[in-house]
Design a protein around this motif. Structure first.
Motif, PDB file in Angstrom:
ATOM      1  N   PRO A  27      -4.611   0.572   8.057  1.00  0.00           N
ATOM      2  CA  PRO A  27      -4.315   1.494   9.171  1.00  0.00           C
ATOM      3  C   PRO A  27      -3.982   0.775  10.476  1.00  0.00           C
ATOM      4  N   ILE A  28      -4.608  -0.361  10.719  1.00  0.00           N
ATOM      5  CA  ILE A  28      -4.307  -1.122  11.932  1.00  0.00           C
ATOM      6  C   ILE A  28      -2.877  -1.637  11.868  1.00  0.00           C
ATOM      7  N   ALA A  29      -2.493  -2.183  10.722  1.00  0.00           N
ATOM      8  CA  ALA A  29      -1.134  -2.712  10.556  1.00  0.00           C
ATOM      9  C   ALA A  29      -0.103  -1.597  10.701  1.00  0.00           C
ATOM     10  N   THR A  30      -0.388  -0.432  10.155  1.00  0.00           N
ATOM     11  CA  THR A  30       0.536   0.704  10.261  1.00  0.00           C
ATOM     12  C   THR A  30       0.743   1.097  11.716  1.00  0.00           C
ATOM     13  N   GLU A  31      -0.342   1.247  12.446  1.00  0.00           N
ATOM     14  CA  GLU A  31      -0.240   1.648  13.856  1.00  0.00           C
ATOM     15  C   GLU A  31       0.472   0.583  14.686  1.00  0.00           C
ATOM     16  N   GLN A  32       0.143  -0.674  14.461  1.00  0.00           N
ATOM     17  CA  GLN A  32       0.769  -1.734  15.236  1.00  0.00           C
ATOM     18  C   GLN A  32       2.245  -1.882  14.893  1.00  0.00           C
ATOM     19  N   ALA A  33       2.605  -1.664  13.636  1.00  0.00           N
ATOM     20  CA  ALA A  33       4.016  -1.746  13.248  1.00  0.00           C
ATOM     21  C   ALA A  33       4.816  -0.627  13.913  1.00  0.00           C
ATOM     22  N   LYS A  34       4.249   0.558  13.967  1.00  0.00           N
ATOM     23  CA  LYS A  34       4.933   1.677  14.640  1.00  0.00           C
ATOM     24  C   LYS A  34       5.092   1.386  16.136  1.00  0.00           C
ATOM     25  N   GLU A  35       4.040   0.851  16.741  1.00  0.00           N
ATOM     26  CA  GLU A  35       4.101   0.500  18.163  1.00  0.00           C
ATOM     27  C   GLU A  35       5.135  -0.607  18.391  1.00  0.00           C
ATOM     28  N   TRP A  36       5.151  -1.607  17.507  1.00  0.00           N
ATOM     29  CA  TRP A  36       6.138  -2.681  17.603  1.00  0.00           C
ATOM     30  C   TRP A  36       7.552  -2.100  17.563  1.00  0.00           C
ATOM     31  N   HIS A  37       7.805  -1.175  16.639  1.00  0.00           N
ATOM     32  CA  HIS A  37       9.136  -0.597  16.471  1.00  0.00           C
ATOM     33  C   HIS A  37       9.588   0.130  17.734  1.00  0.00           C
ATOM     34  N   GLU A  38       8.667   0.815  18.388  1.00  0.00           N
ATOM     35  CA  GLU A  38       8.993   1.532  19.630  1.00  0.00           C
ATOM     36  C   GLU A  38       9.439   0.572  20.732  1.00  0.00           C
ATOM     37  N   ASN A  39       8.892  -0.637  20.729  1.00  0.00           N
ATOM     38  CA  ASN A  39       9.144  -1.592  21.801  1.00  0.00           C
ATOM     39  C   ASN A  39      10.092  -2.731  21.417  1.00  0.00           C
ATOM     40  N   ALA A  40      10.462  -2.808  20.151  1.00  0.00           N
ATOM     41  CA  ALA A  40      11.285  -3.919  19.672  1.00  0.00           C
ATOM     42  C   ALA A  40      12.748  -3.739  20.071  1.00  0.00           C
ATOM     43  N   SER A  41      13.398  -4.860  20.288  1.00  0.00           N
ATOM     44  CA  SER A  41      14.837  -4.831  20.549  1.00  0.00           C
ATOM     45  C   SER A  41      15.562  -4.575  19.236  1.00  0.00           C
ATOM     46  N   GLU A  42      16.825  -4.194  19.321  1.00  0.00           N
ATOM     47  CA  GLU A  42      17.622  -3.972  18.113  1.00  0.00           C
ATOM     48  C   GLU A  42      17.703  -5.261  17.287  1.00  0.00           C
ATOM     49  N   PRO A  72       0.830  -1.212   0.000  1.00  0.00           N
ATOM     50  CA  PRO A  72       0.000   0.000   0.000  1.00  0.00           C
ATOM     51  C   PRO A  72       0.865   1.263   0.000  1.00  0.00           C
ATOM     52  N   SER A  73       0.448   2.264  -0.749  1.00  0.00           N
ATOM     53  CA  SER A  73       1.230   3.504  -0.865  1.00  0.00           C
ATOM     54  C   SER A  73       1.405   4.198   0.487  1.00  0.00           C
ATOM     55  N   SER A  74       0.487   3.972   1.401  1.00  0.00           N
ATOM     56  CA  SER A  74       0.614   4.606   2.723  1.00  0.00           C
ATOM     57  C   SER A  74       1.800   4.053   3.519  1.00  0.00           C
ATOM     58  N   PHE A  75       2.373   2.927   3.088  1.00  0.00           N
ATOM     59  CA  PHE A  75       3.542   2.344   3.759  1.00  0.00           C
ATOM     60  C   PHE A  75       4.864   2.932   3.249  1.00  0.00           C
ATOM     61  N   LYS A  76       4.833   3.677   2.129  1.00  0.00           N
ATOM     62  CA  LYS A  76       6.079   4.040   1.450  1.00  0.00           C
ATOM     63  C   LYS A  76       7.015   4.924   2.265  1.00  0.00           C
ATOM     64  N   ASN A  77       6.511   5.776   3.150  1.00  0.00           N
ATOM     65  CA  ASN A  77       7.374   6.669   3.927  1.00  0.00           C
ATOM     66  C   ASN A  77       7.779   6.089   5.277  1.00  0.00           C
ATOM     67  N   LEU A  78       7.421   4.856   5.534  1.00  0.00           N
ATOM     68  CA  LEU A  78       7.788   4.214   6.802  1.00  0.00           C
ATOM     69  C   LEU A  78       9.239   3.730   6.731  1.00  0.00           C
ATOM     70  N   ASP A  79       9.904   3.728   7.870  1.00  0.00           N
ATOM     71  CA  ASP A  79      11.234   3.126   7.992  1.00  0.00           C
ATOM     72  C   ASP A  79      11.145   1.687   7.480  1.00  0.00           C
ATOM     73  N   ILE A  80      12.209   1.166   6.907  1.00  0.00           N
ATOM     74  CA  ILE A  80      12.196  -0.160   6.284  1.00  0.00           C
ATOM     75  C   ILE A  80      11.714  -1.258   7.231  1.00  0.00           C
ATOM     76  N   ALA A  81      12.172  -1.247   8.485  1.00  0.00           N
ATOM     77  CA  ALA A  81      11.735  -2.277   9.434  1.00  0.00           C
ATOM     78  C   ALA A  81      10.251  -2.120   9.751  1.00  0.00           C
ATOM     79  N   VAL A  82       9.806  -0.876   9.926  1.00  0.00           N
ATOM     80  CA  VAL A  82       8.394  -0.621  10.217  1.00  0.00           C
ATOM     81  C   VAL A  82       7.542  -1.012   9.006  1.00  0.00           C
ATOM     82  N   ARG A  83       8.008  -0.673   7.800  1.00  0.00           N
ATOM     83  CA  ARG A  83       7.273  -1.024   6.582  1.00  0.00           C
ATOM     84  C   ARG A  83       7.125  -2.534   6.460  1.00  0.00           C
ATOM     85  N   LYS A  84       8.229  -3.256   6.658  1.00  0.00           N
ATOM     86  CA  LYS A  84       8.156  -4.718   6.546  1.00  0.00           C
ATOM     87  C   LYS A  84       7.231  -5.307   7.609  1.00  0.00           C
ATOM     88  N   LYS A  85       7.295  -4.769   8.823  1.00  0.00           N
ATOM     89  CA  LYS A  85       6.406  -5.258   9.887  1.00  0.00           C
ATOM     90  C   LYS A  85       4.952  -4.954   9.528  1.00  0.00           C
TER      91      LYS A  85
END
Length: 149
Positions: free
Chosen positions: A42-57, A9-22
């Protein structure tokens, strides 16, 4: 048709690569579970961003290295073979390898974690996606807490 790193989806294009893949991974799983694309994105986008905030390196690096095949592959998901589980709550139960996340009436756990909190976090994520509840059990099997989404 599942999304991958060259078709998403085009709404994923500006996400960081890890966030986009998630987000691609989450959206594909939601579509497999019967969600409409317009709701899944939109649910996947929000959850991916939340995952990135809490994910380990390490988790971020693993997601960055995930192949398109891994992002698309959700065929073995128990919800596909048993759609009635979409209406069931997610249970966090003691398991021989730690803590398991298991839909009510499911034949097997969808995930197993060493730490209970990791299992609780995953169960909450699934329950939010399905609009059901999480039932967290103590080691002895009794119910510790319930939360509806």
């Amino acid at each position: 048709m599942p999304w991958d790193t060259s078709d998403y989806p085009s709404s994923f294009k500006n996400l960081d690569i890890a966030v986009r893949k998630k987000a691609i991974d989450i959206a594909n799983a939601m579509i497999d579970e019967g969600y409409d694309e317009g709701r899944a994105i939109p649910i996947a986008t929000e959850q991916a961003k939340e995952w990135h905030e809490n994910a380990s390196e390490q988790e971020v690096q693993q997601m960055k290295q995930a192949s398109d095949h891994e992002l698309k592959e959700h065929d073995e998901d128990e919800y596909e073979s048993r759609p009635e589980l979409l209406e069931k709550g997610e249970h966090v139960v003691s398991h021989e390898d730690g803590w398991a996340v298991k839909a009510e009436d499911a034949k097997q756990a969808s995930d197993v974690f060493e730490k209970k909190q990791d299992a609780v976090d995953r169960a909450k994520e699934i329950a939010r996606n399905k609009g059901t509840q999480v039932i967290i059990h103590k080691k002895d099997g009794s119910i510790q807490k319930k939360k509806s989404y």
